[in-house]
Design a protein around this motif. Structure first.
Motif: not given
Ligand SMILES: [Zn+2]
Length: 527
Positions: A242-245, A279-281, A443-446
């Motif tokens: 997930g992204e930013s979930a 953060y994503t990476t 998710s990658d992060h909140g």
């Molecule tokens: Zn992200």
């Protein structure tokens, strides 16, 4: 009347043509830098002190330090590099203006991680930040002083005068350091926030730090020890990143709005979970890693692909570590194969998923879907119109000016769309008859939606609020399995759970990080 106007014009032209002293230019630019770009810094200092004499001392020290240090640096640039120095200082003014816009609009801190985010942002994402505010900041605070600096003639002066100015500046900085000896603890505690608000040095220094980190990361990954054995069962695991979930907005996790109507009847299992990064990476790297480490180890997809598992990576996002997998498809690649698929949303990741699973002859399949649905600031653009259930939705990219409720509405719609995507993956897996199937969503992060004045993500982990750390971790399997009980799991549970589910036996396997009740060495998945 005409005469006096001509006189005024002549006076102005003669003043404009008169060369300015180089040290005076350094002083003017230093004062301008302080006044135009450091209101957020001073607000942060005031917020971090308890008022009174201590606040006054720290505030005065920062003002003097910034004035003297910038005067010195600008002075050296002008004296040593002449026109090049002027161009560089102008670029700093433009950079400062853009940075200030982001700080004011999104409350971001320009840390190393944030610079990484910025360098990893694709043009299509970057354009979503465009606004009239950004243009005004750039023109008024960046372009205007740059034009002044580049057009004025400058007399760079004599070596002796330059040397005396620099010496006085150094003495000033040393005195200031001595006066503030008692504040060392305060400075140490607040350095991440304060440092990230000093323009232009926050983004200059942190860009260099990020580049160094990337150089280190560019090295070849250390291979993990070879797999000892792998069970005979035919399995497929779909790992959805997930992204930013954030879990707080999933009704599965107790959110009062029904944002997971489909998953709630799909028989999924949820775990309380915390992200290892904001953060994503770094988040994606942690999801794919066997353990936290400064060393760059082979990631889960590359490792399993080397062990003979068919591994497919489908993405509408970016920022994953380098991968050695059997199939790597970006949205455009999927669109090329499935012309009917809609590239605007993450639904494209599901196009032909059933065919890909059916076509593979491998016993084990790992399919990773790297989504981008809840990435801000334009949440409202991330889902098809039929998912706009909560309204009105915020359409401004300047989040600090957005109405909180409409921002949350738009974000909740992205979660509703995520619910649909995950349900669709489960539907595809229900149609797979000859394999044991699992879907793991993490998710990658909140994400912050204005709580505490913060937006989006990227706060240093030690300072990050729970909204940026508490993430959903949702699992579905085609057959009944037993799960271990955890107070909370994290990114590093993914690697070992996938290994456990697939019955992969390897020295690197850590059964305590496997959510499934499996005996790793015997490849015995409890049914
Ligand atoms: Zn992200």
């Amino acid at each position: 009347m005409e005469k006096s106007r001509l006189g005024l014009k002549r006076w102005f032209v003669s003043r404009w043509r008169k060369p300015l002293d180089g040290m005076l230019v350094a002083a003017i630019m230093s004062i301008y830098t302080l006044v135009a770009f450091h209101v957020p810094l001073f607000s942060a200092v005031v917020a971090a002190t308890e008022g009174g004499w201590h606040m006054a001392l720290i505030l005065c020290s920062f003002i003097i330090l910034l004035l003297v240090a910038n005067f010195m640096i600008y002075g050296i640039m002008l004296y040593a590099m002449r026109t090049v120095g002027r161009v560089l200082i102008s670029l700093f003014m433009l950079g400062n203006a853009i940075a200030l816009y982001f700080i004011n609009s999104y409350e971001v801190l320009l840390t190393r991680e944030m610079m990484g985010n910025i360098f990893n942002t694709q043009y299509s994402e970057a354009s979503s930040y465009f606004s009239i505010g950004a243009v005004l900041y750039t023109l008024l605070l960046g372009v205007m002083p740059s034009v002044w600096l580049l057009c004025r003639k400058v007399n760079y002066g004599k070596m002796r005068r330059f040397a005396v100015s620099m010496l006085c500046s150094i003495l000033g900085i040393i005195t200031l350091a001595l006066v503030n000896m008692g504040s060392v603890l305060w400075i140490d505690r607040n350095a991440p926030v304060i440092g990230s608000l000093i323009l232009p040095w926050s983004y200059v220094v942190n860009s260099v730090r990020y580049a160094n980190q990337q150089c280190a990361a560019g090295r070849e990954a250390v291979l993990l020890p070879a797999v000892d054995s792998i069970s005979a069962s035919r399995d497929v695991v779909v790992l959805v990143i997930g992204e930013s979930a954030r879990s707080a907005n999933f009704s599965l996790y107790g959110y009062e709005r029904i944002t997971n109507p489909l998953l709630e009847s799909d028989g999924v299992t949820i775990f309380e979970a915390s992200a290892s990064a904001t953060y994503t990476t770094a988040g994606v790297e942690a999801i794919l890693s066997h353990a936290p480490s400064d060393e760059l180890y082979e990631s889960l997809p590359s490792y399993l692909s080397r062990a003979g598992v068919y591994v497919s990576w489908r993405t509408t996002n970016w920022g994953e570590p380098s991968l050695k997998v059997d199939s790597y498809l970006k949205a455009q690649d999927i669109k090329d194969r499935y012309a009917d698929a809609d590239m605007s949303y993450d639904g494209i990741l599901l196009a032909g998923l059933d065919e890909e699973i059916a076509a593979s002859e491998a016993d084990k399949l790992l399919i990773v879907l790297h989504t981008s649905t809840s990435h801000g600031p334009t949440y409202y653009k991330k889902y098809p119109s039929e998912f706009e259930v909560f309204s009105p939705v915020c359409t401004t990219v300047e989040m600090s000016k957005a109405d909180h409720e409409s921002l949350v509405n738009a974000y909740d719609n992205t979660i509703l769309y995520t619910d649909y995507l995950l349900h669709s993956v489960i539907e595809v897996l229900r149609g797979v008859e000859d394999r044991r199937c699992a879907m793991i969503y993490v998710s990658d992060h909140g994400e912050s939606l204005g709580e505490g004045g913060l937006y989006m993500h990227g706060m240093p982990l030690a300072l990050a609020p729970s909204e940026q750390i508490d993430i959903p971790f949702i699992v579905w399997t085609s057959e009944d399995v037993s799960y271990k009980s955890f107070d909370a799991v994290g990114h590093y549970h993914v690697f070992h759970s996938v290994l456990g589910f697939m019955g992969v036996s390897t020295p690197i396997y850590n059964s305590s990080n496997n959510i499934f009740m499996t005996v790793g060495t015997e490849n015995d998945v409890v049914k």
